[in-house]
Every structure is written in C-alpha cells, then in structure tokens.
Design an enzyme around this catalytic site. Structure first.
Site, PDB file in Angstrom:
ATOM      1  N   HIS A 108       0.757  -1.113  -0.243  1.00 28.92           N
ATOM      2  CA  HIS A 108      -0.003   0.082  -0.020  1.00 28.92           C
ATOM      3  C   HIS A 108       0.963   1.007  -0.076  1.00 28.92           C
ATOM      4  O   HIS A 108       0.807   2.439  -0.787  1.00 28.92           O
ATOM      5  CB  HIS A 108      -0.166   0.072   0.887  1.00 28.92           C
ATOM      6  N   LYS A 133     -17.209  -6.772   7.047  1.00 32.02           N
ATOM      7  CA  LYS A 133     -15.854  -7.583   6.895  1.00 32.02           C
ATOM      8  C   LYS A 133     -15.173  -7.620   8.348  1.00 32.02           C
ATOM      9  O   LYS A 133     -13.862  -8.826   8.584  1.00 32.02           O
ATOM     10  CB  LYS A 133     -14.384  -7.106   5.935  1.00 32.02           C
ATOM     11  N   ARG A 177      -2.133  -6.599  -7.984  1.00 32.49           N
ATOM     12  CA  ARG A 177      -0.986  -7.938  -8.467  1.00 32.49           C
ATOM     13  C   ARG A 177      -0.767  -8.402  -8.869  1.00 32.49           C
ATOM     14  O   ARG A 177       0.116  -8.912  -9.672  1.00 32.49           O
ATOM     15  CB  ARG A 177      -1.155  -7.847  -6.637  1.00 32.49           C
ATOM     16  N   SER A 204      -3.167  -8.112   3.092  1.00 29.88           N
ATOM     17  CA  SER A 204      -3.184  -7.481   4.544  1.00 29.88           C
ATOM     18  C   SER A 204      -3.740  -9.009   5.011  1.00 29.88           C
ATOM     19  O   SER A 204      -3.607  -9.380   6.460  1.00 29.88           O
ATOM     20  CB  SER A 204      -4.511  -6.783   4.588  1.00 29.88           C
TER      21      SER A 204
END
Ligand code: ADP
Length: 172
Positions: free
Chosen positions: A23, A47, A102, A140
């Site tokens: 990030h 979440k 990514r 994460s």
C-alpha cells in the site's frame, strides 16, 4: 465543487486492515501522478476488520512518517468512509480513483468495480497502478495470518504496523 482542471486529486480506497508495504508503495506512486491524495479507509463492518477505522487511518499516517513518503505527508489526507466511494469521489472533486493490481486474479473484480463506479460517477476515472514486484504477493489477509501465528512480518509492513500486530496478537 470540482477542483480546477490543473489540480489533480485522487482517492485511494481500501480496507487497509492493516496498511502494508505494498500500500505504501502505491501511495508513493500515486503522488507522482497527482497533486493530492485522499487515502479512504472503508469501515467495512461486514468484513469484521481487525483494527478500527481510526486505528487503520493512524497506521497509514505513522507508516508514511517512517518512510520515504514522509516529505509528501502534506499532500495526503486520510479519511474513514462508510458510504459509496463514487459519492465521496464526486463530493471531494476527485479526478481519479486509484487501485492496485497485483496479479491477473485482481483484475476481474477490479474491472467490475471500476465500471460500476464509472456509471455512478462518469467524471472520475479509475487508474490502476502496479506495485514494485517484490510486493505483488502481499495482502493484509496474509499479513494477519502470519502475525496471528507468531510469524515475523517486519519486512512486509512498516515498523509501526508490525508493533501493533504483535500487541494485538499477544498471548494474554
Ligand atoms: P480492499 O478490501 O478494498 O481490496 P485492500 O486494503 O486489500 O482493500 O486494498 C486496497 C487497494 O490496494 C486495492 O486496490 C488493492 O488491490 C491494493 N493493494 C493491496 N495490496 C497491495 C499490494 N501488495 N501491492 C499493490 N497494491 C495492493
């Protein structure tokens, strides 16, 4: 009110639960392209995040202080948000939404969101940036899994985040 065309403001949204070196790499890249950046931390109660919105914001600011991005801190604002990103983008007069890619696996979902956001906010372009190759495997979720089981995440997240993870997962 929209910003003048000469002023480029972008929004970089995400969960940032917690912020990783990937990030931070993306924030630095976005600051090469835009005058100002809002890092928008999604509350995402569905979440069940590990850290609160305010903690996630604080970790982003601390991470920037500890990195090469520090001199750019004045150009970055961190906010917690809870509604539609497209509405926030329009309300703040953003030129663009920044997202990270990514791997090909990110693409399908990101493509869907980008086109939805374009329908909701036609004036805001979504821009995809690729991190340094050494961060392409980082998420994460992986960081939390490693830290939860006592693994060393110090090369994957900023130092302040490593400390917070250690405290959060410390055995009582
Ligand atoms: P979200 O839950 O919205 O995907 P994340 O915090 O996981 O939020 O990610 C926010 C944004 O940052 C996404 O665009 C994601 O693709 C990007 N991102 C996450 N990890 C990395 C990384 N290692 N390198 C580059 N971009 C990343």
């Amino acid at each position: 009110m929209n910003n003048p065309a000469s002023h480029r403001l972008a929004i970089y949204p995400g969960s940032f639960d917690p912020v990783t070196n990937g990030h931070v790499d993306l924030i630095a890249r976005a600051l090469h392209l835009f005058d100002n950046l809002i890092v928008a931390v999604a509350q995402n109660p569905s979440k069940t995040p590990l850290f609160s919105g305010d903690e996630r914001c604080a970790m982003i600011t601390e991470s920037m202080r500890a990195s090469e991005v520090v001199s750019e801190l004045a150009r970055v604002e961190t906010v917690v948000f809870d509604g539609l990103l497209a509405h926030l983008a329009v309300a703040r007069g953003a030129t663009a939404i920044v997202r990270g890619l990514r791997a090909v696996s990110d693409f399908e979902f990101e493509f869907q969101i980008a086109l939805t956001n374009r329908t909701l906010a036609p004036s805001v372009e979504t821009v995809f940036l690729m991190p340094n190759a050494r961060y392409t495997f980082l998420s994460s979720t992986i960081i939390k899994d490693v830290a939860r089981h006592g693994g060393d995440v110090s090369r994957l997240v900023p130092p302040n985040v490593a400390v917070r993870l250690k405290t959060r997962f410390a055995k009582p």
